[in-house]
Design an enzyme around this catalytic site. Structure first.
Site, PDB file in Angstrom:
ATOM      1  N   THR A 186       0.853  -1.198   0.066  1.00 46.26           N
ATOM      2  CA  THR A 186      -0.007   0.132   0.011  1.00 46.26           C
ATOM      3  C   THR A 186       1.047   1.239   0.096  1.00 46.26           C
ATOM      4  O   THR A 186       2.086   1.191   0.370  1.00 46.26           O
ATOM      5  CB  THR A 186      -0.900  -0.067   1.375  1.00 46.26           C
ATOM      6  OG1 THR A 186      -0.247   0.217   2.430  1.00 46.26           O
ATOM      7  CG2 THR A 186      -1.880  -1.229   1.282  1.00 46.26           C
ATOM      8  N   GLU A 331      -5.788  -3.757   0.068  1.00 44.92           N
ATOM      9  CA  GLU A 331      -6.102  -4.759   1.009  1.00 44.92           C
ATOM     10  C   GLU A 331      -7.478  -5.327   0.707  1.00 44.92           C
ATOM     11  O   GLU A 331      -7.675  -6.653   1.460  1.00 44.92           O
ATOM     12  CB  GLU A 331      -6.396  -4.103   2.529  1.00 44.92           C
ATOM     13  CG  GLU A 331      -5.102  -3.477   3.195  1.00 44.92           C
ATOM     14  CD  GLU A 331      -4.879  -2.014   2.735  1.00 44.92           C
ATOM     15  OE1 GLU A 331      -5.428  -1.526   1.677  1.00 44.92           O
ATOM     16  OE2 GLU A 331      -4.267  -1.619   3.516  1.00 44.92           O
ATOM     17  N   LYS A 439     -14.129  18.486  10.539  1.00 48.54           N
ATOM     18  CA  LYS A 439     -14.751  18.394  11.601  1.00 48.54           C
ATOM     19  C   LYS A 439     -14.996  19.925  12.162  1.00 48.54           C
ATOM     20  O   LYS A 439     -14.287  20.723  12.503  1.00 48.54           O
ATOM     21  CB  LYS A 439     -13.972  17.764  12.921  1.00 48.54           C
ATOM     22  CG  LYS A 439     -14.038  15.988  12.577  1.00 48.54           C
ATOM     23  CD  LYS A 439     -13.478  15.422  13.771  1.00 48.54           C
ATOM     24  CE  LYS A 439     -13.677  13.636  13.219  1.00 48.54           C
ATOM     25  NZ  LYS A 439     -12.523  13.033  13.237  1.00 48.54           N
ATOM     26  N   TRP A 444     -19.582  16.791  11.021  1.00 50.01           N
ATOM     27  CA  TRP A 444     -18.577  16.536   9.858  1.00 50.01           C
ATOM     28  C   TRP A 444     -18.994  16.884   8.503  1.00 50.01           C
ATOM     29  O   TRP A 444     -20.240  16.870   8.224  1.00 50.01           O
ATOM     30  CB  TRP A 444     -18.506  14.811   9.773  1.00 50.01           C
ATOM     31  CG  TRP A 444     -17.855  14.410  11.087  1.00 50.01           C
ATOM     32  CD1 TRP A 444     -17.466  14.705  12.255  1.00 50.01           C
ATOM     33  CD2 TRP A 444     -17.479  12.931  11.276  1.00 50.01           C
ATOM     34  NE1 TRP A 444     -16.943  14.026  13.038  1.00 50.01           N
ATOM     35  CE2 TRP A 444     -16.787  12.619  12.525  1.00 50.01           C
ATOM     36  CE3 TRP A 444     -17.561  11.637  10.375  1.00 50.01           C
ATOM     37  CZ2 TRP A 444     -16.187  11.564  13.177  1.00 50.01           C
ATOM     38  CZ3 TRP A 444     -17.087  10.381  11.019  1.00 50.01           C
ATOM     39  CH2 TRP A 444     -16.461  10.472  12.197  1.00 50.01           C
TER      40      TRP A 444
END
Ligand code: ADP
Length: 542
Positions: A186, A331, A439, A444
């Site tokens: 990754t 993944e 935030k 959010w």
């Protein structure tokens, strides 16, 4: 009582064997690094994969030894996928866009034994080979007479010389289907890169799933163009699913600009293409001014980053191409969800259909998902509540290679690092990477929503939203914008453009015009770098 069906391990070699037996004359077309077009069939690809396997045996390479590649999408890379994994070794695809230090680190961590590279990456190999003591053999993916002299690279052979003397006969070994077959690191935006280690079982199951009608819908009637690179997450599994279905494969090589991709789509009658939004941006950017149209392209899978609504609309309305929005990660091999409508959506208005198409889609059978609060409590599937997205399934990592980073699972679930909503029909929508979410005053704000509105403006080529520190609200969003060449829009005009399209408090506080937005090795916007670029920035009025 056990079932009485044959127990046959799922082997990657069986995919190429199947393709050779049932689709022997289906074509594989590649644009080569040399610039020309190479064309052959699955029959020849299978023969040459077996030559690769024999070459590895001749070197005495052990079971599970790693064979690295630094290569574009092309037929030789494809042969390595099968010859290396099929003979029990592990293909380690390295992303050539990584920094040479990272490449050397990764090659050492993986303990690669062989490195096969396209000639475009010769300077890269020259820069790193002295730091890669485990590599015993370098293979340049070129004809014997193209091997560079005086390259300084030890034990260098051309691919054609390497496999040329080998037999095309080889009995693919059958072994534990859980054995490792390929690996991919990754990007490691935090800490050292970590590798997902795929198995024959996970890859074959993923290949089946990826070919399903509501996933990639691949068939023997398709000509598929994976623009998504084979050097990162196995080109979304297309090289495997193509063998399973007998689809014609079209590899773009190094030429990923709009003109080259367009010409390849037209010349090879491509019906189906897959790639990240930045690639399609270049393609549309080439087509629009020249009034070009597609004659065969029907569907395109877009994923890797959120696909802007304007892009879905352009493909659909201007070119009659269906966009399938996809989500996944290294993944996850990588596919997790794909967005196709259900028949009950037929009656919806175009606008309501679009709202669904923008979502990242429904889980593929084999992928379980849920959203949870920071405390780990499961959240409702109401399309509004957002939480941390967790997944599990047979092609999702259990652990990283060499146990790097410890146990990543939480009660058997893999935390994706994404924040998402899921609606009652199971459509998941990413609102952000958890580290990118803004935030503001306890609420959010989705940076993706802010970006999507900006790129819907005709003068905007690209937009990246980041949160800036604010004494009262903690953070407020601002949007960095790259204008289209020759187009003009002012800060005030763009802020006005947000009005009525989102809640007032979600409208960014400022617009910053930039020449370019930094992109990472997998074509995603690098917000860490953007934040560094804006380190001296303060919000208006502070
Ligand atoms: P890395 O190598 O950085 O892990 P991956 O290619 O594995 O990169 O990227 C995975 C991440 O990319 C996902 O967790 C998600 O944040 C983002 N991503 C992938 N597809 C989409 C999509 N369709 N919409 C939004 N984000 C996406």
């Amino acid at each position: 009582m056990l079932g009485l069906m044959q127990n046959q391990p799922l082997m990657i070699s069986s995919l190429i064997e199947f393709a050779q037996r049932h689709h022997a004359d289906a074509q594989i077309v590649s644009r080569r690094v040399e610039g020309d077009i190479h064309r052959y069939t699955y029959r020849e690809a299978a023969d040459r994969s077996r030559q690769v396997a024999n070459a590895l045996d001749a070197m005495g390479l052990a079971f599970s030894d790693r064979v690295a590649t630094l290569a574009w999408n092309g037929y030789r890379h494809f042969e390595l996928y099968y010859g290396v994994s099929g003979s029990g070794r592990v293909v380690h695809t390295i992303n050539p866009r990584l920094h040479p230090d990272q490449i050397a680190w990764i090659a050492n961590h993986a303990e690669d034994r062989v490195l096969c590279f396209d000639m475009s990456f010769l300077p890269l190999v020259q820069a790193v080979h002295a730091r890669c003591p485990t590599i015993r053999q370098y293979v340049a993916l070129c004809d014997a007479d193209k091997l560079p002299e005086g390259s300084g690279i030890p034990n260098l052979i051309s691919y054609e010389a390497w496999i040329g003397g080998q037999s095309t006969r080889y009995d693919w070994p059958v072994f534990d289907e859980n054995s490792a077959s390929s690996m991919c690191y990754t990007s490691g935006t935090t800490g050292n890169p970590k590798a997902a280690l795929y198995s024959h079982r996970s890859t074959t199951l993923h290949a089946y799933a990826a070919a399903l009608p509501d996933v990639m819908s691949l068939s023997a009637r398709d000509a598929v163009l994976p623009v998504v690179p084979m050097f990162h997450v196995n080109a979304w599994g297309i090289p495997y699913s193509a063998c399973l279905t007998g689809a014609k494969l079209v590899f773009p090589g190094p030429a990923l600009d709009g003109k080259s991709i367009y010409e390849l789509i037209e010349a090879e009658k491509v019906t189906y293409a897959a790639g990240v939004p930045t690639v399609w941006q270049m393609l549309l950017g080439h087509m629009k001014p020249a009034n070009l149209t597609f004659s065969t392209l029907k569907r395109t899978v877009i994923g890797g980053s959120a696909c802007p609504p304007a892009m879905i609309a352009a493909f659909n309305d201007d070119y009659g191409v269906e966009v399938l929005h996809a989500w996944g990660m290294t993944e996850m091999s990588p596919l997790g969800t794909l967005c196709t409508l259900k028949n009950k959506h037929d009656a919806l208005s175009a606008e309501d259909k679009m709202k669904i198409r923008l979502k990242q889609g429904r889980a593929i059978f084999g992928v379980d998902m849920k959203i949870v609060s920071d405390a780990g409590d499961e959240l409702p599937w109401d399309g509004k509540t957002f939480g941390n997205l967790l997944v599990k399934g047979p092609w999702i990592v259990r652990e990283y290679y060499k146990g790097e980073g410890g146990d990543p699972l939480v009660d058997g679930w893999f935390p994706t690092g994404d924040v998402a909503t899921i609606d009652a029909d199971g459509y998941m929508q990413i609102t952000d990477r958890s580290k990118d979410v803004i935030k503001s005053g306890g609420e959010w704000i989705s940076s993706i929503d802010v970006e999507n509105i900006a790129v819907a403006h005709p003068a905007v080529a690209m937009a990246a939203c980041v949160g800036m520190p604010h004494p009262k609200w903690d953070e407020r969003p601002i949007v960095a914008v790259v204008k289209k060449p020759g187009a003009e829009v002012s800060r005030e005009e763009l802020l006005k453009f947000y009005e009525g399209k989102t809640a007032k408090w979600q409208i960014p506080d400022d617009v910053v015009f930039v020449d370019a937005i930094p992109l990472g090795a997998t074509g995603k916007m690098l917000k860490t770098r953007l934040r560094e670029m804006l380190k001296d920035y303060t919000l208006p009025g502070l």
